[in-house]
Enzyme design. Structure first.
Site, PDB file in Angstrom:
ATOM      1  N   ASP A 145      -9.168  59.047-156.479  1.00  0.00           N
ATOM      2  CA  ASP A 145      -8.422  59.090-155.219  1.00  0.00           C
ATOM      3  C   ASP A 145      -7.767  57.722-155.006  1.00  0.00           C
ATOM      4  O   ASP A 145      -8.464  56.716-154.894  1.00  0.00           O
ATOM      5  CB  ASP A 145      -9.376  59.416-154.063  1.00  0.00           C
ATOM      6  CG  ASP A 145      -8.701  60.184-152.928  1.00  0.00           C
ATOM      7  OD1 ASP A 145      -9.282  61.175-152.446  1.00  0.00           O
ATOM      8  OD2 ASP A 145      -7.591  59.775-152.552  1.00  0.00           O
ATOM      9  N   ASP A 179      -3.590  59.454-151.646  1.00  0.00           N
ATOM     10  CA  ASP A 179      -3.838  59.629-150.218  1.00  0.00           C
ATOM     11  C   ASP A 179      -2.583  59.325-149.402  1.00  0.00           C
ATOM     12  O   ASP A 179      -1.903  58.329-149.640  1.00  0.00           O
ATOM     13  CB  ASP A 179      -4.971  58.672-149.805  1.00  0.00           C
ATOM     14  CG  ASP A 179      -5.516  58.967-148.424  1.00  0.00           C
ATOM     15  OD1 ASP A 179      -5.458  58.070-147.564  1.00  0.00           O
ATOM     16  OD2 ASP A 179      -5.959  60.102-148.208  1.00  0.00           O
ATOM     17  N   GLU A 217      -0.776  63.610-151.489  1.00  0.00           N
ATOM     18  CA  GLU A 217      -1.037  64.242-150.185  1.00  0.00           C
ATOM     19  C   GLU A 217       0.145  63.910-149.284  1.00  0.00           C
ATOM     20  O   GLU A 217       0.426  62.738-149.039  1.00  0.00           O
ATOM     21  CB  GLU A 217      -2.335  63.729-149.563  1.00  0.00           C
ATOM     22  CG  GLU A 217      -2.661  64.364-148.211  1.00  0.00           C
ATOM     23  CD  GLU A 217      -3.676  63.575-147.402  1.00  0.00           C
ATOM     24  OE1 GLU A 217      -4.393  64.178-146.589  1.00  0.00           O
ATOM     25  OE2 GLU A 217      -3.742  62.330-147.588  1.00  0.00           O
ATOM     26  N   HIS A 273     -11.747  68.065-147.899  1.00  0.00           N
ATOM     27  CA  HIS A 273     -12.748  67.335-147.101  1.00  0.00           C
ATOM     28  C   HIS A 273     -12.271  67.061-145.678  1.00  0.00           C
ATOM     29  O   HIS A 273     -13.016  66.520-144.863  1.00  0.00           O
ATOM     30  CB  HIS A 273     -13.057  66.001-147.775  1.00  0.00           C
ATOM     31  CG  HIS A 273     -11.861  65.145-147.874  1.00  0.00           C
ATOM     32  ND1 HIS A 273     -10.780  65.466-148.685  1.00  0.00           N
ATOM     33  CD2 HIS A 273     -11.506  64.028-147.226  1.00  0.00           C
ATOM     34  CE1 HIS A 273      -9.830  64.558-148.529  1.00  0.00           C
ATOM     35  NE2 HIS A 273     -10.252  63.678-147.635  1.00  0.00           N
ATOM     36  N   ASP A 274     -11.020  67.452-145.364  1.00  0.00           N
ATOM     37  CA  ASP A 274     -10.458  67.272-144.005  1.00  0.00           C
ATOM     38  C   ASP A 274     -10.301  68.596-143.275  1.00  0.00           C
ATOM     39  O   ASP A 274      -9.913  68.604-142.101  1.00  0.00           O
ATOM     40  CB  ASP A 274      -9.058  66.644-144.100  1.00  0.00           C
ATOM     41  CG  ASP A 274      -9.065  65.208-144.580  1.00  0.00           C
ATOM     42  OD1 ASP A 274      -8.036  64.772-145.143  1.00  0.00           O
ATOM     43  OD2 ASP A 274     -10.095  64.528-144.404  1.00  0.00           O
TER      44      ASP A 274
HETATM   45  O1  TEU Z   1      -5.869  62.382-144.639  1.00  0.00           O
HETATM   46  C1  TEU Z   1      -4.652  62.243-144.049  1.00  0.00           C
HETATM   47  C2  TEU Z   1      -4.554  62.898-142.776  1.00  0.00           C
HETATM   48  O2  TEU Z   1      -3.540  62.903-142.234  1.00  0.00           O
HETATM   49  C3  TEU Z   1      -5.731  63.556-142.243  1.00  0.00           C
HETATM   50  O3  TEU Z   1      -6.585  62.652-141.785  1.00  0.00           O
HETATM   51  C4  TEU Z   1      -5.327  64.372-141.112  1.00  0.00           C
HETATM   52  O4  TEU Z   1      -4.728  63.666-140.149  1.00  0.00           O
HETATM   53  C5  TEU Z   1      -6.427  65.022-140.471  1.00  0.00           C
HETATM   54  O5  TEU Z   1      -7.442  65.283-141.273  1.00  0.00           O
HETATM   55  C6  TEU Z   1      -5.887  66.276-139.985  1.00  0.00           C
HETATM   56  O6  TEU Z   1      -6.913  66.995-139.647  1.00  0.00           O
HETATM   57  C7  TEU Z   1      -6.132  61.446-145.667  1.00  0.00           C
HETATM   58  C8  TEU Z   1      -7.523  61.717-146.202  1.00  0.00           C
HETATM   59  O7  TEU Z   1      -7.553  63.002-146.758  1.00  0.00           O
HETATM   60  C9  TEU Z   1      -8.468  61.592-145.024  1.00  0.00           C
HETATM   61  O8  TEU Z   1      -9.789  61.943-145.371  1.00  0.00           O
HETATM   62  C10 TEU Z   1      -8.433  60.142-144.561  1.00  0.00           C
HETATM   63  O9  TEU Z   1      -9.217  60.037-143.412  1.00  0.00           O
HETATM   64  C11 TEU Z   1      -6.999  59.731-144.235  1.00  0.00           C
HETATM   65  O10 TEU Z   1      -6.056  60.122-145.212  1.00  0.00           O
HETATM   66  C12 TEU Z   1      -6.915  58.224-144.185  1.00  0.00           C
HETATM   67  O11 TEU Z   1      -7.157  57.717-145.466  1.00  0.00           O
END
Ligand code: TEU
Ligand code: CA
Length: 556
Positions: free
Chosen positions: A103, A205, A247, A321-322
């Site tokens: 990542d 990311d 992403e 994971h989000d």
């Molecule tokens: O996520 C980007 C992101 O925009 C998400 O956090 C989103 O806003 C949120 O989950 C929507 O529900 C990436 C990673 O996947 C996340 O785990 C990190 O927290 C974030 O970037 C910052 O690095």
């Protein structure tokens, strides 16, 4: 045999498995998953048939955002293990023909990264321009109204130098200044350091946010974004034949082709999120999501299938994971857990693109059932709780929203068996296990040939054995049908018809003339499926795919 995409890539028929190391398997009893815990389960993943593992961040970090806040890009977080543990994982995975994707979190660092520790000391510090600093506005407040994705202003005041620094996520994740060529050079050197170790590529990311122009309040898709991604490709990825997925929450079909169009020399594919956000409320976003609408979902999936039919390449995912657990979000965990989970897998995995399975999805893990905010761990959920309660939302309403969409829903420990904590740890897990682990776990799935796990194993195998699943042209049917998702994939004289019932009711429909005909069932989540003759009645959450031999039509 004409294929829409001229060049084939080694990863076209692969399926990727995402691991959230903190929650996969704890090998030393400290309640936190680790690298050795992953190495110990590579045979489990080999049997599933996946070809690549995407590892969420494993690097040194104070864990303000569970590793998405890195303080040393070239060392492993102590709680996850050592560089030696990582090299052993990489080697053992290679022996099983499994590649490792790391990542790449380079939109921001941790505020404990030496670069930021130096930068915040003084305005003339050589690392100052690695980050984005601005004077307060005339009333001493933040320079402008840009907001953090985790809630609140995207600016935090640094008393030592009387300036604000910019952070699109938590205040402990200061954004890097990509306009500074020294920053880009440091990042390319770090990427090459890992690539030289033999990793298979990167998940990147929030890559759509690196070229921000904060004075004109541009954060995503900034004007120099693709210039930087092409430079990155030249300096690190070119000649390496690795897989990269960016992403990009702001991605549209048009912008996606700028990232992963064949002649762009940028990325292999992007994670786009339109199929996720189409269900979110305009004002409260995911904290008050709209009722499920299959027609809206199908139109988004269909649009992306067509837009990237002849160039670019789609990523396919329900969860990560989000995001909430797919079977809780779109399925029926009460009445039809196995049927709905296998239907959702079938509907997604037979589309054109690279499927990503999020750990636990392959056994139908469900959302957490937390009742109190104290049970939550996620910085975004805790921040939003504070802000929404201050804004007048009741605790009950917030917890209800969090039960549906908090990121912690995806982060409860992996459920391996019916031992305490689902066999994840012999200690106390960093976050509570879902109490349904005695019913939903890997051992139970491995013992049952009709389990969700075995259905995923068959889907992954199909993608390797049937080129039509990889390269076939997509065509949707019944786009306005509120309960059924029907589409075909065609390659030469081979056509696969996919039919999925997204409801707990039986649904009868008339098979269109051009889809009628005998075929071989490739996969189904019910026994004895019916021929595609005239009318077909789909049982609750039934899904199947039939391979037909057709006349070579002019189009394909
Ligand atoms: O996520 C980007 C992101 O925009 C998400 O956090 C989103 O806003 C949120 O989950 C929507 O529900 C990436 C990673 O996947 C996340 O785990 C990190 O927290 C974030 O970037 C910052 O690095
Ligand atoms: Ca551990």
């Amino acid at each position: 045999m004409s294929e829409s995409r001229s060049e084939k890539n080694w990863w076209h028929s692969a399926t990727v498995y995402q691991i959230y190391p903190r929650s996969f398997f704890d090998s030393n009893g400290d309640g936190i998953g680790d690298l050795r815990g992953i190495t110990l389960h590579l045979d489990y993943l080999k049997k599933l048939g996946i070809g690549l593992i995407w590892l969420s961040p494993i690097f040194k970090s104070p864990m303000d955002d569970n590793g998405y806040d890195i303080s040393d890009y070239q060392d492993i977080a102590a709680e996850f293990g050592t560089l030696r543990d990582f090299e052993e994982l990489l080697e053992e995975a290679r022996k099983r023909d499994i590649g490792i994707l790391l990542d790449l979190v380079v939109n921001h660092t941790s505020d404990e990264h030496p670069w930021f520790m130096e930068a915040r000391k003084s305005e003339d510090n050589p690392f100052r321009n690695f980050y984005i600093w601005r004077d307060p506005d005339q009333d001493g407040g933040p320079p402008n109204s840009l907001q953090s994705s985790f809630g609140g202003p995207a600016w935090s005041y640094e008393p030592a130098t009387g300036q604000y620094y910019f952070h699109q996520f938590s205040r402990r994740q200061p954004d890097l200044n990509w306009d500074n060529p020294e920053v880009r050079c440091e990042i390319y050197n770090m990427m090459n350091w890992w690539l030289d170790k033999g990793i298979a590529g990167f998940r990147m990311d929030v890559i759509d946010r690196i070229a921000k122009e904060v004075d004109s309040e541009i954060t995503a898709d900034g004007p120099r974004l693709h210039e930087y991604l092409q430079e990155m490709h030249r300096e690190t990825l070119a000649e390496r034949n690795v897989l990269t997925v960016g992403e990009a929450w702001s991605a549209t079909p048009g912008s996606a082709l700028l990232y992963c169009g064949e002649d762009r020399n940028e990325l292999s594919m992007v994670f786009q999120f339109e199929h996720v956000t189409q269900q979110w409320d305009q004002l409260y976003g995911k904290w008050r999501s709209k009722p499920f609408d299959l027609v809206a979902l199908k139109s988004v999936l269909g649009k992306w299938q067509h837009a990237l039919a002849n160039d670019g390449w789609n990523s396919l995912f329900w969860g990560n994971h989000d995001l909430p657990r797919v079977v809780s979000n779109y399925g029926d965990t009460a009445g039809y857990h196995r049927e709905s989970a296998t239907m959702l897998a079938t509907a997604l995995h037979l589309l054109k693109g690279t499927p990503f399975i999020y750990q636990g999805e392959e056994i139908g893990m469900t959302n957490a059932v937390f009742q109190r905010i104290e049970q939550y761990r996620d910085v975004e959920t805790l921040n939003m709780h504070r802000l929404h309660i201050e804004a007048g939302l009741s605790v009950e309403e917030f917890i209800a929203g969090a039960n549906r969409n908090s990121r912690d829903n995806a982060r409860t420990p992996m459920q391996w068996n019916s031992a305490p904590h689902g066999g994840f740890t012999t200690g106390t897990p960093w976050i509570e296990s879902n109490p349904n682990y005695p019913q939903i776990n890997v051992n139970q799935n491995l013992r049952d040939d009709r389990s969700i796990w075995n259905h995923y194993r068959r889907l992954i195998a199909l993608r390797k054995s049937e080129p039509v699943i990889v390269y076939g042209t997509y065509q949707g049917y019944f786009d306005q049908h509120p309960n059924l998702y029907v589409y075909t994939r065609t390659l030469g004289t081979r056509r696969v018809v996919i039919i999925a019932n997204f409801t707990a009711e039986s649904v009868t429909f008339t098979v269109p003339n051009e889809l009628r005909g005998r075929g071989r069932c490739l996969i189904s989540n019910y026994e004895n499926i019916k021929e595609l003759e005239s009318g077909v009645t789909m049982r609750p959450f039934e899904a199947f795919a039939v391979l037909q031999q057709i006349e070579r039509s002019s189009s394909c």
